[in-house]
Design an enzyme around this catalytic site. Structure first.
Site: not given
Ligand SMILES: Cc1cc2nc3c(=O)[nH]c(=O)nc-3n(C[C@H](O)[C@H](O)[C@H](O)COP(=O)(O)OP(=O)(O)OC[C@H]3O[C@@H](n4cnc5c(N)ncnc54)[C@H](O)[C@@H]3O)c2cc1C
Length: 466
Positions: A41-42, A44, A445, A36
């Site tokens: 935890g990404g 979200c 209700h 990471e």
């Molecule tokens: C402001 C905002 C609000 C949102 N609200 C919602 C919501 O209410 N409900 C909803 O369902 N979705 C929402 N979304 C969308 C949601 O956040 C994303 O769809 C979701 O987080 C995607 O998850 P993921 O598993 O694809 O990866 P992510 O959660 O994006 O995780 C990817 C991870 O990979 C890491 N990474 C990237 N490249 C590398 C690398 N080369 N080496 C090591 N680590 C790396 C990053 O640091 C990150 O931690 C929102 C998005 C935004 C921007």
């Protein structure tokens, strides 16, 4: 040459799907490492869904306090302290980071920090912040690197240093006049929240309506609601250049209905979409192909073009929601266990966290017409749900589309707690139940869910039954 550390599985990126995969495999006894870059935890819990909903909730409290007199509570004066709003959000994020760290520790999966990049089909090199590198190899590799906010090549835009959601979520003050470029769901959530917290807000949208994927009647109610709170919405604007600097003074220059259009604000947030984090992770060294838009090319089982490498979430071009990344994990998990699950034809529910909420699953009218799918539609105003009369939450509409076989093709809810209305409809859809099965339920209700039953009771019967 450094020693290559061997693992059963490597996960690149600790987003929703990736972390769930790591925890699952580690619990099953595999030796797993997760690489990471920065956000445990990404996105979200750190920079997206949860921090934005945290700030939206603070803004909702400010709004309720501002309207307290309407409910009989007199408040002589109040003000919003953005530093406290920010502190509450940061405390939640820290808490979530701690929760994730503990979850990693208890699962047995190793979490390593650094930027990961393929050096061959089985090996990732990770470079830590201090420049030190390690090489890790895995029999199976799962890519969940997510996406980053991008903006189009408009002259002056990059130099104006516009805020992405990441900077906006870190603000400790309310911008005096926030310009938001884009009228999609992220733009609207921020627009309402920042307005309620004290900013003047202008949304600038290129299309003729905000929320271009929603039915015009739904988008119009959302626009009216935001306008009633003082958000300015300007549609049909094509921005041609930007001057000035976000955070000081920034001006958008463009065209609206054949006339020149200019607007100046203090800050600029660009909410025009995301691009996958796939450019600098050595995919070519692993034989992992990408689409013309840079998404990792996957089949319906989320397998990439390289054997034993899978991709999940935003980077795989899945619908950009946390719950879809989670479902990607479930598809891969089940297929690894001998199943044959597919990402095709899934329900993609979503909720827009403005007030009132807008939630939808599957088709709306616009899409059904475009796809030439016959349907019978029904709609009711949420003011007909008696619960909304008790809370003064009478803005909104429920809509359903019913197919020739009486099954539900799609459901849109714009109203208080709309997001909570989806799952029952989704279950009926998933089980192939007819709309009558929902209409026949006895609903407590006065709940908001009564509206769903009223809606389904108003569907006209099939022509042959009339
Ligand atoms: C402001 C905002 C609000 C949102 N609200 C919602 C919501 O209410 N409900 C909803 O369902 N979705 C929402 N979304 C969308 C949601 O956040 C994303 O769809 C979701 O987080 C995607 O998850 P993921 O598993 O694809 O990866 P992510 O959660 O994006 O995780 C990817 C991870 O990979 C890491 N990474 C990237 N490249 C590398 C690398 N080369 N080496 C090591 N680590 C790396 C990053 O640091 C990150 O931690 C929102 C998005 C935004 C921007």
């Amino acid at each position: 040459m450094s020693v290559v550390e061997e693992f059963d599985a490597l996960v690149l990126g600790s987003g929703e799907g990736g972390k769930c995969m790591a925890w699952h495999l580690a619990h099953a006894g595999q030796k797993v490492a997760v690489i990471e870059d920065r956000y445990i935890g990404g996105s979200c819990p750190n920079i997206a869904c949860l921090p934005s909903k945290n700030i939206i909730h603070s803004a909702s409290v400010a709004n309720s306090v501002g309207h307290a007199a309407e409910y009989g509570t007199q408040i002589s004066a109040f003000s919003v302290a953005m530093k406290a709003v920010q502190a509450r959000k940061r405390a939640m994020v820290e808490n979530l980071t701690e929760m994730h760290s503990q979850r990693f520790a208890s699962s047995g999966a190793t979490l390593v920090f650094g930027h990961g990049c393929f050096v061959d089909t089985r090996t990732l090199e990770l470079t830590a912040e201090d420049g030190k590198s390690r090489q890790l190899s895995g029999r199976q590799i799962f890519l969940d690197v997510g996406a980053f906010a991008t903006h189009p090549a408009i002259p002056g835009l990059t130099n104006a240093k516009p805020m992405t959601h990441v900077e906006l979520l870190e603000l400790e003050h309310c911008p005096p006049h926030l310009l938001i470029l884009g009228g999609g769901y992220l733009a609207l959530e921020f627009a309402q929240a920042m307005r309620r917290l004290g900013s003047v807000v202008t949304i600038i949208e290129r299309a003729a309506q905000i929320l271009t994927r929603e039915d015009p009647d739904i988008a119009a109610i959302v626009a009216d609601t935001l306008r009633s709170e003082g958000v300015e919405i300007v549609t049909g604007v094509s921005i041609e250049s930007v001057s000035g600097m976000s955070g000081e003074q920034v001006t958008l220059h463009g065209n609206r209905k054949g006339r020149s259009y200019t607007i100046t604000g203090s800050d600029l947030h660009v909410a025009l979409g995301q691009s996958p984090n796939t450019r600098d992770i050595g995919l070519e060294a692993a034989g992992v192909a990408v689409t013309d838009r840079g998404y990792i090319q996957v089949n319906h089982r989320l397998e990439t073009t390289s054997p034993n490498v899978w991709a999940l979430g935003d980077c795989a071009g899945s619908p950009a929601f946390t719950h879809m990344s989670f479902d990607d994990f479930r598809i891969i998990r089940d297929n690894l266990a001998g199943g044959n699950r597919s990402s095709r034809g899934r329900q993609v529910p979503y909720c827009l966290f403005i007030e009132p909420e807008l939630a939808r699953v599957c088709l709306n009218e616009m899409e059904a017409r475009r796809l030439d799918i016959p349907f019978r539609g029904a709609a009711i105003p949420v003011s007909s749900i008696l619960r909304t009369r008790t809370t003064d939450e009478t803005t909104g509409k429920l809509k359903v589309l019913i197919g020739d076989d009486d099954r539900i093709l799609g459901f849109t809810a714009l109203g208080a707690r709309a997001g909570e209305m989806l799952p029952a409809v989704q279950l009926a859809m998933a089980e192939g139940l007819t709309y009558q099965s929902i209409a026949a339920l006895i609903i407590a209700h006065p709940t908001y869910s009564e509206g769903r039953q009223t809606l389904f009771s108003t569907v006209s019967p099939r022509a042959a039954e009339m």
